[in-house]
Motif scaffolding. Structure first.
Motif, PDB file in Angstrom:
ATOM      1  N   GLU A  18      51.229  25.480  31.803  1.00 29.70           N
ATOM      2  CA  GLU A  18      50.869  25.204  33.198  1.00 29.70           C
ATOM      3  C   GLU A  18      49.795  26.142  33.713  1.00 29.70           C
ATOM      4  O   GLU A  18      49.347  26.000  34.858  1.00 29.70           O
ATOM      5  CB  GLU A  18      52.139  25.292  34.058  1.00 29.70           C
ATOM      6  CG  GLU A  18      53.143  24.199  33.696  1.00 29.70           C
ATOM      7  CD  GLU A  18      54.603  24.594  33.891  1.00 29.70           C
ATOM      8  OE1 GLU A  18      54.864  25.601  34.565  1.00 29.70           O
ATOM      9  OE2 GLU A  18      55.478  23.884  33.327  1.00 29.70           O
ATOM     10  N   PHE A  30      58.269  24.520  21.907  1.00 34.18           N
ATOM     11  CA  PHE A  30      59.255  24.846  22.939  1.00 34.18           C
ATOM     12  C   PHE A  30      58.877  26.119  23.713  1.00 34.18           C
ATOM     13  O   PHE A  30      59.738  26.748  24.330  1.00 34.18           O
ATOM     14  CB  PHE A  30      60.661  24.986  22.329  1.00 34.18           C
ATOM     15  CG  PHE A  30      61.083  23.824  21.470  1.00 34.18           C
ATOM     16  CD1 PHE A  30      61.126  22.532  21.995  1.00 34.18           C
ATOM     17  CD2 PHE A  30      61.415  23.993  20.132  1.00 34.18           C
ATOM     18  CE1 PHE A  30      61.506  21.457  21.200  1.00 34.18           C
ATOM     19  CE2 PHE A  30      61.795  22.922  19.335  1.00 34.18           C
ATOM     20  CZ  PHE A  30      61.847  21.650  19.867  1.00 34.18           C
ATOM     21  N   ALA A  31      57.604  26.492  23.648  1.00 36.43           N
ATOM     22  CA  ALA A  31      57.127  27.611  24.463  1.00 36.43           C
ATOM     23  C   ALA A  31      56.784  27.094  25.849  1.00 36.43           C
ATOM     24  O   ALA A  31      56.542  25.891  26.049  1.00 36.43           O
ATOM     25  CB  ALA A  31      55.909  28.246  23.818  1.00 36.43           C
ATOM     26  N   HIS A  32      56.748  28.014  26.809  1.00 32.81           N
ATOM     27  CA  HIS A  32      56.512  27.617  28.200  1.00 32.81           C
ATOM     28  C   HIS A  32      55.665  28.689  28.879  1.00 32.81           C
ATOM     29  O   HIS A  32      56.093  29.834  28.995  1.00 32.81           O
ATOM     30  CB  HIS A  32      57.869  27.452  28.906  1.00 32.81           C
ATOM     31  CG  HIS A  32      57.774  26.790  30.238  1.00 32.81           C
ATOM     32  ND1 HIS A  32      58.862  26.566  31.036  1.00 32.81           N
ATOM     33  CD2 HIS A  32      56.712  26.296  30.940  1.00 32.81           C
ATOM     34  CE1 HIS A  32      58.493  25.958  32.150  1.00 32.81           C
ATOM     35  NE2 HIS A  32      57.195  25.789  32.129  1.00 32.81           N
ATOM     36  N   ALA A  74      55.190  22.157  23.524  1.00 31.84           N
ATOM     37  CA  ALA A  74      55.014  23.318  24.416  1.00 31.84           C
ATOM     38  C   ALA A  74      54.618  22.844  25.808  1.00 31.84           C
ATOM     39  O   ALA A  74      54.005  21.777  25.976  1.00 31.84           O
ATOM     40  CB  ALA A  74      53.957  24.258  23.855  1.00 31.84           C
ATOM     41  N   LEU A  75      54.952  23.662  26.791  1.00 32.44           N
ATOM     42  CA  LEU A  75      54.612  23.366  28.187  1.00 32.44           C
ATOM     43  C   LEU A  75      53.641  24.442  28.663  1.00 32.44           C
ATOM     44  O   LEU A  75      53.993  25.626  28.672  1.00 32.44           O
ATOM     45  CB  LEU A  75      55.871  23.417  29.052  1.00 32.44           C
ATOM     46  CG  LEU A  75      57.004  22.472  28.628  1.00 32.44           C
ATOM     47  CD1 LEU A  75      58.285  22.803  29.407  1.00 32.44           C
ATOM     48  CD2 LEU A  75      56.609  21.019  28.854  1.00 32.44           C
ATOM     49  N   PHE A  86      63.986  23.390  28.528  1.00 33.66           N
ATOM     50  CA  PHE A  86      64.611  23.557  27.211  1.00 33.66           C
ATOM     51  C   PHE A  86      66.021  24.134  27.312  1.00 33.66           C
ATOM     52  O   PHE A  86      66.539  24.689  26.340  1.00 33.66           O
ATOM     53  CB  PHE A  86      63.731  24.432  26.292  1.00 33.66           C
ATOM     54  CG  PHE A  86      62.295  23.990  26.215  1.00 33.66           C
ATOM     55  CD1 PHE A  86      61.973  22.711  25.790  1.00 33.66           C
ATOM     56  CD2 PHE A  86      61.250  24.832  26.583  1.00 33.66           C
ATOM     57  CE1 PHE A  86      60.646  22.297  25.719  1.00 33.66           C
ATOM     58  CE2 PHE A  86      59.929  24.436  26.517  1.00 33.66           C
ATOM     59  CZ  PHE A  86      59.622  23.162  26.085  1.00 33.66           C
ATOM     60  N   HIS A 113      59.731  29.093  21.410  1.00 35.25           N
ATOM     61  CA  HIS A 113      60.719  29.546  22.395  1.00 35.25           C
ATOM     62  C   HIS A 113      60.257  30.793  23.162  1.00 35.25           C
ATOM     63  O   HIS A 113      61.086  31.542  23.667  1.00 35.25           O
ATOM     64  CB  HIS A 113      62.076  29.842  21.737  1.00 35.25           C
ATOM     65  CG  HIS A 113      62.601  28.724  20.882  1.00 35.25           C
ATOM     66  ND1 HIS A 113      62.662  28.811  19.524  1.00 35.25           N
ATOM     67  CD2 HIS A 113      63.078  27.499  21.184  1.00 35.25           C
ATOM     68  CE1 HIS A 113      63.166  27.687  19.016  1.00 35.25           C
ATOM     69  NE2 HIS A 113      63.431  26.865  19.996  1.00 35.25           N
ATOM     70  N   THR A 114      58.942  31.030  23.234  1.00 38.89           N
ATOM     71  CA  THR A 114      58.443  32.098  24.099  1.00 38.89           C
ATOM     72  C   THR A 114      58.258  31.568  25.519  1.00 38.89           C
ATOM     73  O   THR A 114      58.237  30.356  25.759  1.00 38.89           O
ATOM     74  CB  THR A 114      57.112  32.666  23.578  1.00 38.89           C
ATOM     75  OG1 THR A 114      56.204  31.587  23.346  1.00 38.89           O
ATOM     76  CG2 THR A 114      57.322  33.433  22.292  1.00 38.89           C
ATOM     77  N   PHE A 115      58.114  32.518  26.444  1.00 40.97           N
ATOM     78  CA  PHE A 115      58.039  32.170  27.867  1.00 40.97           C
ATOM     79  C   PHE A 115      57.144  33.185  28.551  1.00 40.97           C
ATOM     80  O   PHE A 115      57.348  34.389  28.394  1.00 40.97           O
ATOM     81  CB  PHE A 115      59.453  32.240  28.463  1.00 40.97           C
ATOM     82  CG  PHE A 115      59.531  32.017  29.947  1.00 40.97           C
ATOM     83  CD1 PHE A 115      59.565  30.730  30.471  1.00 40.97           C
ATOM     84  CD2 PHE A 115      59.572  33.091  30.836  1.00 40.97           C
ATOM     85  CE1 PHE A 115      59.658  30.523  31.842  1.00 40.97           C
ATOM     86  CE2 PHE A 115      59.657  32.884  32.204  1.00 40.97           C
ATOM     87  CZ  PHE A 115      59.701  31.593  32.709  1.00 40.97           C
ATOM     88  N   ASP A 154      64.983  29.113  31.331  1.00 36.03           N
ATOM     89  CA  ASP A 154      64.557  28.414  30.123  1.00 36.03           C
ATOM     90  C   ASP A 154      65.392  28.855  28.919  1.00 36.03           C
ATOM     91  O   ASP A 154      65.755  30.024  28.792  1.00 36.03           O
ATOM     92  CB  ASP A 154      63.096  28.757  29.811  1.00 36.03           C
ATOM     93  CG  ASP A 154      62.105  28.003  30.671  1.00 36.03           C
ATOM     94  OD1 ASP A 154      62.387  27.730  31.851  1.00 36.03           O
ATOM     95  OD2 ASP A 154      61.020  27.693  30.155  1.00 36.03           O
ATOM     96  N   HIS A 155      65.640  27.913  28.002  1.00 32.13           N
ATOM     97  CA  HIS A 155      66.294  28.198  26.730  1.00 32.13           C
ATOM     98  C   HIS A 155      67.718  28.721  26.898  1.00 32.13           C
ATOM     99  O   HIS A 155      68.235  29.407  26.027  1.00 32.13           O
ATOM    100  CB  HIS A 155      65.478  29.195  25.886  1.00 32.13           C
ATOM    101  CG  HIS A 155      64.030  28.838  25.725  1.00 32.13           C
ATOM    102  ND1 HIS A 155      63.024  29.519  26.352  1.00 32.13           N
ATOM    103  CD2 HIS A 155      63.410  27.860  25.024  1.00 32.13           C
ATOM    104  CE1 HIS A 155      61.855  28.991  26.040  1.00 32.13           C
ATOM    105  NE2 HIS A 155      62.057  27.966  25.224  1.00 32.13           N
TER     106      HIS A 155
END
Lengths: 201, 201, 201
Positions: free
Chosen positions: B15, B28-30, B12-13, C28, B46-48, C45-46
């Protein structure tokens, strides 16, 4: 130790040990421990397979599909991009105090979904949990499935409604006056009766 | 320096520095800089989360959900897999010359969305920006919400229409002849009047 | 050797060499070999771009969008979050024995989609393959597009139906008694005739 007989993209995360030979798992996909996946499957980018999910052989998941615990996809199933499964009929955030006890045990809330052999779920369709999608059924893109779909059934819309029948190959079938239909390229014959379609010799 | 009190998957990223204790951010969340996230949230794969998005405490985001700037999710909100928020009513590619000036300042185009405490957004639902989704409302899977949803309202379809009422726990409520309803397991009582449902003693 | 003139997030995977200057590819995301992408695009993203997909200049893809082989997005196109393209009208799992031959060659099953200059596809919309979406058209969030959409057409619902007209800038146009409309901020004038809208001086 033998290397696994499946392919895993360098960016994929695979935590299950029950994955069949020939299966390919693509970029940014994530397979959790406990998931069971058959042979020769193809899991597209950004897919997710939860523990307690089961995939048969030759299943295709296009990008962005998540398969939750309680979802069972039989052999040769196709799931289009961003199609969505569910496993909870009364979803609430599990840490909300009023429902936290319910979410303490999956038996209290998890509802299974079955997709039978050779069925196809169109792109961006939504499958309400608790339903069974019959063999070789075809769910139209963007449909919301709220009831069982019979074998070979084509369903479309929100909520999804019966719109015809399809062959094993996916082509539409036209019933004749005797409620029979044939798919010439496949040389397969069918008989409709009582809301069901069956193959006949 | 103390380590952060939230969990972050290795892929995960993150920031943002404004993330509450106990929150879990999966693969793979950001989470962008500026996003505010409360305690004990759960952000699926895969959330953002964009800067200027706000999540309260105990919010659950299932996989593939993006929360844009201008979207405010209150405490205990649930967002199903691949459900979609928006923040622009006239979307155009911002670098198209005719609209580039409009997109030079978010004030010109960004429209907020509010989801109130304990509400649930079903899988693959779409939320048009500018709406408020009331407390403990339930948005059916695959629905497209184009208008405000009252507290405890159940809405279904495209566009989403009123289909009943639900308790804090998510169970459907049946109104009696006096427009009252009770949820036995929760021992909660409600009164409907003028298109609204309120809790009564 | 010159570094590429586009931006690529550290977690993005870019296998194509045909990407225009100024384009940004975010976390991603995955661009396959053979994909063609113009200048000043923005891929959220994604996102995922398959070989044989073509994107013009200044295209915006919000998060979670996959662009398949056979999909062509012209200059200035906007695609909202989790909107879905398709490229197969009879989708089956390609390794199912009855259809494996069909899937041996894309010519047998792949159906193209064209999105013309400046069009916008709303969040979570679904685009059935084989359609053309006209210049500056606007597809409502959550819609399922099953037929061609004319230039400047606004379409909504499942299946998507004509709901009006929009200017290049995205604003709705109100036709007068002579089937003419103007967008004051843009100083653009239009004439509707025979199900089409054209710009007039």
């Amino acid at each position: 130790m033998k290397p696994p007989a499946f392919f895993q993209h360098a960016s994929a995360l695979v935590e299950s040990t029950r994955i069949g030979a020939g299966t390919r798992i693509w970029a940014f996909a994530h397979v959790l421990a406990g998931a069971r996946i058959g042979k020769d499957c193809n899991l597209g980018d950004h897919t997710f397979i939860e523990g307690d999910a089961v995939l048969g052989h030759r299943v295709t998941l296009k990008n962005g599909v998540a398969v939750w615990g309680g979802v069972h996809l039989a052999d040769d199933v196709f799931v289009g991009p961003n199609a969505v499964f569910t496993n909870d009929l009364l979803p609430r955030s599990p840490r909300f105090s009023r429902v936290a006890e319910r979410y303490s045990d999956p038996k209290n809330w998890r509802v299974p979904t079955r997709v039978l052999r050779g069925a196809s779920i169109g792109a961006n369709a939504t499958i309400k949990c608790g339903v069974t999608i019959g063999k070789f059924a075809l769910i139209g893109a963007g449909s919301v499935v709220t009831h069982d779909v019979p074998d070979h059934g084509l369903v479309l819309g929100v909520p999804a409604r019966a719109a015809g029948w399809v062959c094993e190959c996916g082509r539409r079938l036209e019933l004749d006056d005797a409620s029979r239909a044939s798919c010439r390229p496949c040389a397969l014959h069918y008989q409709a009766r009582g809301g069901r379609l069956r193959q006949i010799p």
